[in-house]
Design a protein around this motif. Structure first.
Motif, PDB file in Angstrom:
ATOM      1  N   LEU A  66      13.640  -5.893  -4.350  1.00  0.00           N
ATOM      2  CA  LEU A  66      12.260  -6.291  -3.697  1.00  0.00           C
ATOM      3  C   LEU A  66      11.198  -5.268  -3.556  1.00  0.00           C
ATOM      4  CD1 LEU A  66      10.228  -8.596  -2.968  1.00  0.00           C
ATOM      5  CD2 LEU A  66      11.585  -8.739  -0.650  1.00  0.00           C
ATOM      6  N   PRO A  70       5.536  -5.431  -5.687  1.00  0.00           N
ATOM      7  CA  PRO A  70       4.602  -6.212  -4.571  1.00  0.00           C
ATOM      8  C   PRO A  70       4.990  -7.659  -4.428  1.00  0.00           C
ATOM      9  CG  PRO A  70       3.120  -5.232  -6.334  1.00  0.00           C
ATOM     10  CD  PRO A  70       4.793  -5.279  -6.957  1.00  0.00           C
ATOM     11  N   ALA A  71       5.247  -7.894  -2.964  1.00  0.00           N
ATOM     12  CA  ALA A  71       6.080  -9.069  -2.676  1.00  0.00           C
ATOM     13  C   ALA A  71       5.258 -10.513  -3.449  1.00  0.00           C
ATOM     14  CB  ALA A  71       6.107  -9.236  -1.329  1.00  0.00           C
ATOM     15  N   ARG A 116       9.710  -2.510   3.749  1.00  0.00           N
ATOM     16  CA  ARG A 116       9.095  -3.244   2.573  1.00  0.00           C
ATOM     17  C   ARG A 116       9.980  -4.549   2.148  1.00  0.00           C
ATOM     18  NH1 ARG A 116       5.655  -0.496  -1.082  1.00  0.00           N
ATOM     19  NH2 ARG A 116       5.334   1.887  -0.397  1.00  0.00           N
ATOM     20  N   GLY A 120       8.098  -8.069   2.764  1.00  0.00           N
ATOM     21  CA  GLY A 120       8.280  -8.634   1.617  1.00  0.00           C
ATOM     22  C   GLY A 120       8.758 -10.305   1.883  1.00  0.00           C
TER      23      GLY A 120
END
Length: 304
Positions: A66, A70-71, A116, A120
């Motif tokens: 992930l 970008p999530a 992140r 995310g």
């Protein structure tokens, strides 16, 4: 016990997905790296192909990294594959970090990977819930946006998370439907699952909302010596270290009877799904292991 099998070759994914469904496997998994020591696929592309040629088997990314995406892109791809598969997709994600070159190539500081990942997961969860989402984070800003098309499954695809350290267990308690450890023994699964369920309760979730799966390198054959040498050789090559002294602790290896007995130990520890990674050095050996597992192990684990 539910049983899945992983694929890793774009040249054969369509045929292997069909065959896995025919043989009675419950889940088809695919992991990924952007770059690694050897060839690696992209889990979303592979599972989209598998979704189009199957009708029953469920599909899980095992594991997508992930922090490299970008999530919102992950949420979008998961939603589309869920639509293609008519609600059979499950989203497995993790932090990665064991191959720093892929983070450098993507322009991502590996030191930010856990932050992140946490952010995310929050973004993906909100998007999966439906409706416009507003969110301000360190890595993403959402202003009244919604997934369209939405996932086929209400609430979105189930989320799988791996990891063995305390941070990973807390994260699984907050977000996961399935915890997927690997290179573990049954006693660790029992302890980890209890910890995760306690943390889920602290988050206001029903504790048994989180189940345990097992990711396991596997080599099974009527000839136990062949299974051991083949499996140990394949895993040693994959990790660039000698696994001969670790095989009995961490691999599913040996005769069908031995593998069923080992899976019974994991079932007693709380595992209800196993995802096997075939430990073979050639296509011929891979086919031999899969056929043996399907005919002689699958029937023995259905009632575990």
């Amino acid at each position: 016990m539910k049983v899945g099998i992983t694929v890793d070759n774009p040249d054969t994914v369509v045929a292997e997905a069909r065959r896995a469904e025919e043989l009675g496997f419950d889940i088809l998994g695919c992991g990924e790296h952007l770059f690694f020591h050897g060839p690696t696929p992209n889990s979303f592309a592979m599972l989209a192909a598998a979704a189009a040629v199957t009708s029953r088997i469920r599909l899980v990314s095992s594991i997508a990294l992930l922090p490299l995406y970008p999530a919102v892109v992950v949420a979008k791809m998961a939603s589309v594959i869920d639509c293609i598969s008519d609600g059979r997709f499950e989203l497995g994600v993790g932090a990665g970090g064991e191959y720093p070159a892929e983070f450098a190539a993507a322009g991502i500081d590996p030191g930010t990977r856990f932050r992140r990942l946490d952010e995310g997961l929050e973004v993906i969860r909100r998007l999966f819930e439906g409706g416009p989402v507003d969110f301000q984070g360190s890595y993403a800003t959402l202003s009244g946006v919604a997934l369209d098309p939405p996932p086929r499954q209400p609430g979105g695809p189930p989320i799988w998370l791996g990891g063995r350290k305390n941070g990973a267990l807390r994260r699984a308690g907050r977000y996961a439907r399935v915890w997927l450890p690997y290179m573990v023994e049954p006693k660790y699964v029992s302890h980890g699952l209890a910890t995760i369920r306690g943390m889920a309760a602290e988050q206001g979730r029903v504790p048994d909302a989180v189940s345990a799966a097992l990711f396991a390198w596997t080599a099974v054959d009527a000839d136990s010596s062949w299974a051991r040498s083949t499996g140990v050789g394949a895993v040693s090559a994959a990790y660039s270290q000698d696994f001969s002294t670790l095989a009995d602790r961490y691999l599913l290896i040996g005769t069908p009877e031995a593998v069923v007995d080992r899976l019974a130990q994991f079932a007693a520890a709380g595992v209800d799904t196993v995802l096997i990674q075939v430990a073979a050095g050639s296509a011929e050996h891979r086919s031999r292991i899969i056929e043996t597992f399907a005919t002689r192990v699958l029937p023995g684990v259905r009632d575990l």
